[in-house]
Write an enzyme that holds these catalytic residues in place. Structure first.
Site, PDB file in Angstrom:
ATOM      1  N   ARG A 292     -20.053  -2.389 -41.566  1.00 47.50           N
ATOM      2  CA  ARG A 292     -20.917  -1.275 -41.161  1.00 47.50           C
ATOM      3  C   ARG A 292     -21.177  -0.348 -42.362  1.00 47.50           C
ATOM      4  NH1 ARG A 292     -24.832   0.579 -37.801  1.00 47.50           N
ATOM      5  NH2 ARG A 292     -24.575   2.815 -37.344  1.00 47.50           N
TER       6      ARG A 292
ATOM      7  N   THR B 234       5.736   2.092 -13.697  1.00 43.87           N
ATOM      8  CA  THR B 234       4.905   2.988 -14.513  1.00 43.87           C
ATOM      9  C   THR B 234       5.717   3.553 -15.691  1.00 43.87           C
ATOM     10  OG1 THR B 234       5.570   4.901 -13.206  1.00 43.87           O
ATOM     11  CG2 THR B 234       3.614   3.711 -12.445  1.00 43.87           C
TER      12      THR B 234
ATOM     13  N   PRO C  78       0.820  -1.219   0.000  1.00 42.86           N
ATOM     14  CA  PRO C  78       0.000   0.000   0.000  1.00 42.86           C
ATOM     15  C   PRO C  78       0.858   1.276   0.000  1.00 42.86           C
ATOM     16  CG  PRO C  78      -0.947  -1.608   1.490  1.00 42.86           C
ATOM     17  CD  PRO C  78       0.351  -2.193   1.004  1.00 42.86           C
TER      18      PRO C  78
ATOM     19  N   GLU D 111      10.168  -9.462 -16.752  1.00 42.55           N
ATOM     20  CA  GLU D 111       8.727  -9.175 -16.716  1.00 42.55           C
ATOM     21  C   GLU D 111       8.374  -8.104 -17.746  1.00 42.55           C
ATOM     22  OE1 GLU D 111       7.341  -8.124 -12.802  1.00 42.55           O
ATOM     23  OE2 GLU D 111       5.451  -7.308 -13.565  1.00 42.55           O
TER      24      GLU D 111
HETATM   25  C1  LIG Z   1      -4.094  -4.729 -11.953  1.00 45.79           C
HETATM   26  C2  LIG Z   1      -2.747  -4.639 -11.316  1.00 45.79           C
HETATM   27  C3  LIG Z   1      -1.984  -5.782 -11.183  1.00 45.79           C
HETATM   28  C4  LIG Z   1      -0.753  -5.744 -10.521  1.00 45.79           C
HETATM   29  N1  LIG Z   1      -0.074  -6.918 -10.288  1.00 45.79           N
HETATM   30  C5  LIG Z   1       0.995  -6.890  -9.447  1.00 45.79           C
HETATM   31  C6  LIG Z   1       1.600  -8.126  -9.022  1.00 45.79           C
HETATM   32  O1  LIG Z   1       1.211  -9.219  -9.448  1.00 45.79           O
HETATM   33  N2  LIG Z   1       2.619  -8.050  -8.126  1.00 45.79           N
HETATM   34  C7  LIG Z   1       3.095  -6.865  -7.636  1.00 45.79           C
HETATM   35  O2  LIG Z   1       4.004  -6.886  -6.823  1.00 45.79           O
HETATM   36  N3  LIG Z   1       2.551  -5.678  -8.047  1.00 45.79           N
HETATM   37  C8  LIG Z   1       1.506  -5.670  -8.931  1.00 45.79           C
HETATM   38  N4  LIG Z   1       0.928  -4.477  -9.321  1.00 45.79           N
HETATM   39  C9  LIG Z   1       1.454  -3.223  -8.786  1.00 45.79           C
HETATM   40  C10 LIG Z   1       2.121  -2.309  -9.788  1.00 45.79           C
HETATM   41  O3  LIG Z   1       3.394  -2.795 -10.127  1.00 45.79           O
HETATM   42  C11 LIG Z   1       2.134  -0.901  -9.166  1.00 45.79           C
HETATM   43  O4  LIG Z   1       0.802  -0.424  -9.197  1.00 45.79           O
HETATM   44  C12 LIG Z   1       3.076   0.049  -9.868  1.00 45.79           C
HETATM   45  O5  LIG Z   1       4.406  -0.301  -9.626  1.00 45.79           O
HETATM   46  C13 LIG Z   1       2.869   1.522  -9.450  1.00 45.79           C
HETATM   47  O6  LIG Z   1       2.822   1.667  -8.065  1.00 45.79           O
HETATM   48  P1  LIG Z   1       1.615   2.519  -7.429  1.00 45.79           P
HETATM   49  O7  LIG Z   1       0.342   2.001  -7.971  1.00 45.79           O
HETATM   50  O8  LIG Z   1       1.780   2.488  -5.948  1.00 45.79           O
HETATM   51  O9  LIG Z   1       1.796   3.981  -7.969  1.00 45.79           O
HETATM   52  P2  LIG Z   1       2.720   5.143  -7.341  1.00 45.79           P
HETATM   53  O10 LIG Z   1       4.102   4.658  -7.182  1.00 45.79           O
HETATM   54  O11 LIG Z   1       2.046   5.705  -6.126  1.00 45.79           O
HETATM   55  O12 LIG Z   1       2.706   6.228  -8.507  1.00 45.79           O
HETATM   56  C14 LIG Z   1       1.681   7.211  -8.646  1.00 45.79           C
HETATM   57  C15 LIG Z   1       2.116   8.142  -9.783  1.00 45.79           C
HETATM   58  O13 LIG Z   1       3.341   8.826  -9.426  1.00 45.79           O
HETATM   59  C16 LIG Z   1       4.319   8.618 -10.418  1.00 45.79           C
HETATM   60  N5  LIG Z   1       5.634   8.582  -9.802  1.00 45.79           N
HETATM   61  C17 LIG Z   1       6.047   7.863  -8.740  1.00 45.79           C
HETATM   62  N6  LIG Z   1       7.354   8.080  -8.498  1.00 45.79           N
HETATM   63  C18 LIG Z   1       7.789   8.951  -9.466  1.00 45.79           C
HETATM   64  C19 LIG Z   1       9.037   9.572  -9.765  1.00 45.79           C
HETATM   65  N7  LIG Z   1      10.142   9.318  -9.055  1.00 45.79           N
HETATM   66  N8  LIG Z   1       9.095  10.415 -10.814  1.00 45.79           N
HETATM   67  C20 LIG Z   1       8.002  10.677 -11.567  1.00 45.79           C
HETATM   68  N9  LIG Z   1       6.786  10.122 -11.334  1.00 45.79           N
HETATM   69  C21 LIG Z   1       6.693   9.272 -10.283  1.00 45.79           C
HETATM   70  C22 LIG Z   1       3.954   7.277 -11.035  1.00 45.79           C
HETATM   71  O14 LIG Z   1       4.537   7.106 -12.308  1.00 45.79           O
HETATM   72  C23 LIG Z   1       2.436   7.399 -11.081  1.00 45.79           C
HETATM   73  O15 LIG Z   1       2.062   8.176 -12.194  1.00 45.79           O
HETATM   74  C24 LIG Z   1      -0.261  -4.501 -10.047  1.00 45.79           C
HETATM   75  C25 LIG Z   1      -1.000  -3.331 -10.245  1.00 45.79           C
HETATM   76  C26 LIG Z   1      -2.225  -3.378 -10.853  1.00 45.79           C
HETATM   77  C27 LIG Z   1      -3.027  -2.105 -11.006  1.00 45.79           C
END
Ligand SMILES: Cc1cc2nc3c(=O)[nH]c(=O)nc-3n(C[C@H](O)[C@H](O)[C@H](O)COP(=O)(O)OP(=O)(O)OC[C@H]3O[C@@H](n4cnc5c(N)ncnc54)[C@H](O)[C@@H]3O)c2cc1C
Length: 395
Positions: free
Chosen positions: A274, A378, A133, A248
């Site tokens: 269509r 991301t 989280p 990955e």
């Molecule tokens: C459907 C789904 C399946 C997934 N499956 C897995 C899984 O099997 N195992 C697992 O471990 N994880 C899994 N994930 C997690 C996924 O890898 C993370 O959601 C991802 O790494 C982004 O983390 P966050 O969602 O906490 O976003 P955050 O890190 O909170 O990012 C929020 C925003 O801030 C930006 N940001 C953050 N840091 C920076 C920076 N330094 N510079 C510029 N921008 C920044 C990000 O790019 C994004 O736009 C899954 C996620 C989803 C949605």
């Protein structure tokens, strides 16, 4: 013109793999897709069938129950699965690459023999738990899950979120801090069995796309993990994470490719059936332009995806996480995910109102956008990796 899925640079064997997997996915997985999307239904028997058909353990040697081929072959299978059922493709890659391939590459002989046969047959479903989280893009630095040695066990405490296959997984590769004061150098990897005391699925999460793929938040409360379930050396988990993430990323681009190929096929069909203003919409030049643009996007995506899969194919165990392959794999998934978004936006436009209706296939594909710009690092993180390698800032 019907769209050929073939590619000039595949060998005859590779083309056969792609075509055979395509036929399997069309016959066996495509019929499951509408219900998976409508109800977030998980077809529990699908993995055993995939295993029996030879589509699990592709990168794992036969002595552990695998097929004994390579990452490139694995990518071709994923491309085919994703054309017909991308939610199953996502579940498959979490099982096959994030869990099974990572275990094969990093676990000792005892763990390999204990877990790989079940993962390769589909009797066991695998997952990988890294994200938390409070620890997404900064997965290593902000990780709060800890593992404390207690006699012949470790006690895991913390939680993981957005874990693909989490609600249905039997075996999970989980990262935790064994030496929190050492930051990223204090992380270790463990194999967690879903029946270990102290482990539970806190909640299944509802998604906008890839809906049949099950996603969960997982909780560890004094979860007792035998010390022998440590993967690799204590405090050496960062190498497992970084190497695994490169593979990955190379493996996620084929999902984008498969979805985009199907979007092109659906768009061609729709444009030729269509009728408006007394003519097929395919007769209008603005529709023709969209089709041409989608075609170019798919072809370039395919070329780059294959090139990077080939580059990652022989990555030595422990390799990656730095250098050319680190930048290339980030570039591959970044390009594929962003290009797929453009493809689907135009494909829905070709479908008009039909494309906006939830039950239509093109709408199901459209709702697959965005995730692949987020998962496995991301787009922003991918840009940091690429520029960091080019500018020498990743050391
Ligand atoms: C459907 C789904 C399946 C997934 N499956 C897995 C899984 O099997 N195992 C697992 O471990 N994880 C899994 N994930 C997690 C996924 O890898 C993370 O959601 C991802 O790494 C982004 O983390 P966050 O969602 O906490 O976003 P955050 O890190 O909170 O990012 C929020 C925003 O801030 C930006 N940001 C953050 N840091 C920076 C920076 N330094 N510079 C510029 N921008 C920044 C990000 O790019 C994004 O736009 C899954 C996620 C989803 C949605």
């Amino acid at each position: 013109m019907s769209v050929s899925f073939s590619s000039f640079d595949l060998s005859a064997d590779q083309r056969t793999t792609l075509d055979t997997a395509d036929e399997y996915a069309r016959n066996e997985l495509y019929p499951l897709a509408p219900r998976m999307d409508a109800e977030e239904w998980w077809p529990a028997e699908a993995f055993a069938k995939l295993g029996a058909a030879g589509y699990l353990g592709i990168t794992v040697p036969e002595e552990y129950g695998g097929v004994g081929t390579d990452l490139f072959t694995s990518g071709l299978v994923l491309q085919a699965l994703s054309r017909w059922n991308h939610a199953m493709g996502l579940a498959w890659v979490a099982h096959e690459n994030l869990c099974t391939n990572n275990l094969y590459r990093n676990a000792n002989e005892l763990l390999r023999r204990r877990f790989l046969p079940g993962l390769c047959s589909g009797k066991l479903v695998g997952a990988l738990g890294l994200t938390e989280p409070g620890a997404g893009s900064d997965a290593l630095g902000s990780m709060r899950t800890t593992a404390r040695r207690n006699g012949d066990h470790y006690l895991l405490n913390g939680s993981k979120i957005y874990i693909t296959n989490g609600p249905v997984a039997d075996v999970l590769l989980v990262y935790a801090k064994t030496a929190p004061e050492r930051g990223a150098q204090g992380i270790s990897a463990f194999v967690v069995d879903k029946d270990f005391p102290g482990f539970r699925v806190a909640q299944k999460l509802t998604k906008m796309g890839f809906r049949g793929s099950q996603t969960a938040e997982l909780v560890f409360e004094d979860c007792r993990v035998p010390a022998e379930n440590l993967v690799g050396q204590e405090n050496a988990g960062v190498a497992v994470v970084m190497s695994g993430l490169d593979l990955e990323r190379a493996m996620i681009a084929p999902i984008c490719l498969g979805i985009s190929e199907r979007a092109l096929e659906l768009s061609l069909d729709y444009a030729q059936s269509r009728v408006q203003f007394g003519r097929k919409i395919a007769d209008f030049q603005m529709i023709q332009a969209k089709i041409a643009e989608i075609y170019v996007a798919v072809e370039t995506m395919r070329t780059f995806t294959y090139r990077v899969l080939a580059a990652a194919n022989d990555l030595e165990i422990g390799g990656g996480g730095r250098g050319r392959i680190h930048a290339l794999t980030a570039a591959s998934v970044m390009y594929a995910a962003e290009t797929m978004n453009r493809v689907l936006s135009e494909a829905v436009q070709i479908h008009g109102g039909t494309g906006y209706i939830w039950e239509s296939e093109i709408n199901r594909l459209f709702r697959a956008t965005k995730l692949l710009e987020i998962g496995a690092g991301t787009t922003e993180v991918r840009k940091l990796i690429i520029s960091g390698e080019l500018l020498g800032k990743n050391a």
